[in-house]
Design an enzyme around this catalytic site. Structure first.
Site, PDB file in Angstrom:
ATOM      1  N   LYS A 162       0.805  -1.229   0.000  1.00 59.42           N
ATOM      2  CA  LYS A 162       0.000   0.000   0.000  1.00 59.42           C
ATOM      3  C   LYS A 162       0.840   1.282   0.000  1.00 59.42           C
ATOM      4  O   LYS A 162       0.440   2.284  -0.592  1.00 59.42           O
ATOM      5  CB  LYS A 162      -0.971  -0.009   1.179  1.00 59.42           C
ATOM      6  CG  LYS A 162      -2.085  -1.042   1.041  1.00 59.42           C
ATOM      7  CD  LYS A 162      -3.052  -0.971   2.195  1.00 59.42           C
ATOM      8  CE  LYS A 162      -4.246  -1.873   1.942  1.00 59.42           C
ATOM      9  NZ  LYS A 162      -5.305  -1.684   2.952  1.00 59.42           N
ATOM     10  N   ASP A 200     -10.144   2.919   2.317  1.00 54.41           N
ATOM     11  CA  ASP A 200     -10.328   2.212   3.588  1.00 54.41           C
ATOM     12  C   ASP A 200     -11.108   3.054   4.599  1.00 54.41           C
ATOM     13  O   ASP A 200     -11.971   2.536   5.316  1.00 54.41           O
ATOM     14  CB  ASP A 200      -8.978   1.802   4.190  1.00 54.41           C
ATOM     15  CG  ASP A 200      -8.368   0.605   3.480  1.00 54.41           C
ATOM     16  OD1 ASP A 200      -9.125  -0.187   2.888  1.00 54.41           O
ATOM     17  OD2 ASP A 200      -7.130   0.463   3.508  1.00 54.41           O
TER      18      ASP A 200
END
Ligand code: ATR
Length: 278
Positions: A65, A101
């Site tokens: 990420k 997220d």
């Protein structure tokens, strides 16, 4: 046919194909969503080759990420604030990236516990890793008054506080139970509770009766923390909704339809995980 994938190392565990392929079927879209195992030293190169490989975009999971943020040409405010990305799409020659997220976490929290902020506005976040940053960002954006950040390793919590500013109060591990007093929401962002093993060592008896307890661990859905909170009479929010809702913006970017998160989809992912709700 439009194609997207999830990259990770390893990537076999990812549930994203189940979610996206269910939506592709539901909306009768001529598309595909697959897994790509990408080694950590190959993330940047893989992303530059996405279009050549026939992809319109991808999801990014651990441990890529942060590397994907560096590799992207264009990043939005959420990606920059969180310092990591999970969703990529190609726009012309450019690799564009965001992080969904916090959107996923907040959307599910607001759906399941719409009054989470009503009591005090002060929240407690346990953990100071990548997931913690996404959730802290979401809670601050949603207007949480203060975020008490509780982490075993103090310096990591200080790093997060330095990143997000004055509404973060770093709490020492020793003072964690005192810090839970007066909070309206407690979130576990650590991996404690995964596979039903362990839970953050906190005293739930100090929590206010209206406090919501939430977990980002979703295997099992009823983590030891959520079970204990439920037994204490508190409202709980499981981790699976975050996983499903974070997928919505990516699907819309790649396939042109904003998909609905239905109870049926939630159940089919829960069934695949072999897990029952709390
Ligand atoms: P992620 O990026 O998925 O959030 P991470 O960066 O490895 O994962 O962070 C894991 C978090 O779980 C950390 O906050 C970690 O605490 P430390 O910073 O002290 O390592 C927390 N964690 C893991 N095991 C723990 C344990 N047994 N007790 C308390 N916290 C734990």
């Amino acid at each position: 046919m439009r194609r997207a994938c999830v990259i990770g190392w390893p990537v076999d565990h990812s549930r994203s194909p189940l979610i996206h392929n269910t939506w592709l079927q539901t909306y009768a879209i001529d598309g595909a969503y697959t897994r790509e195992a990408v080694k950590p030293d190959n993330v940047g190169f893989f992303l530059t080759q996405l279009a050549e490989r026939g992809y319109v975009g991808c999801n990014v999971t651990v441990p890529h990420k942060e590397a994907a943020l560096t590799a992207a040409d264009v990043t939005d405010a959420a990606a920059q604030a969180i310092g990591a990305v999970n969703t990529i799409w190609i726009d012309g020659e450019k690799i564009c990236a965001t992080n969904t997220d916090s959107y996923g976490y907040m959307t599910y929290l607001n759906a399941k516990a719409p009054n989470w902020k009503s009591a005090s506005g002060t929240v407690a976040v346990i953990g100071a890793g990548g997931a913690s940053r996404a959730i802290v960002h979401g809670l601050l954006e949603a207007g949480a008054g203060a975020v008490r950040l509780i982490n075993r390793t103090h310096t990591r919590a200080e790093d997060v506080a330095a990143h997000f500013g004055s509404r973060i109060e770093v709490v020492t591990w020793q003072d964690r139970n005192k810090a839970l007093e007066g909070t309206c929401l407690v979130v576990n962002t650590t991996s404690l509770g995964m596979n039903g093993n362990g839970m953050p060592d906190i005293d739930l008896s100090v929590l206010a009766d209206k406090c919501v307890v939430s977990d980002i661990v979703y295997t099992p859905l009823a983590t030891p923390l959520l079970k204990a909170a439920k037994a204490r009479g508190l409202k709980t929010v499981d981790g699976l909704g975050m996983l499903i809702h974070q997928a919505v913006p990516g699907f819309e970017k790649w396939f042109g339809v904003r998909p609905e998160v239905t109870d049926e989809l939630y159940q089919s992912v829960a069934n695949e995980l072999g897990s029952k709700a709390c």
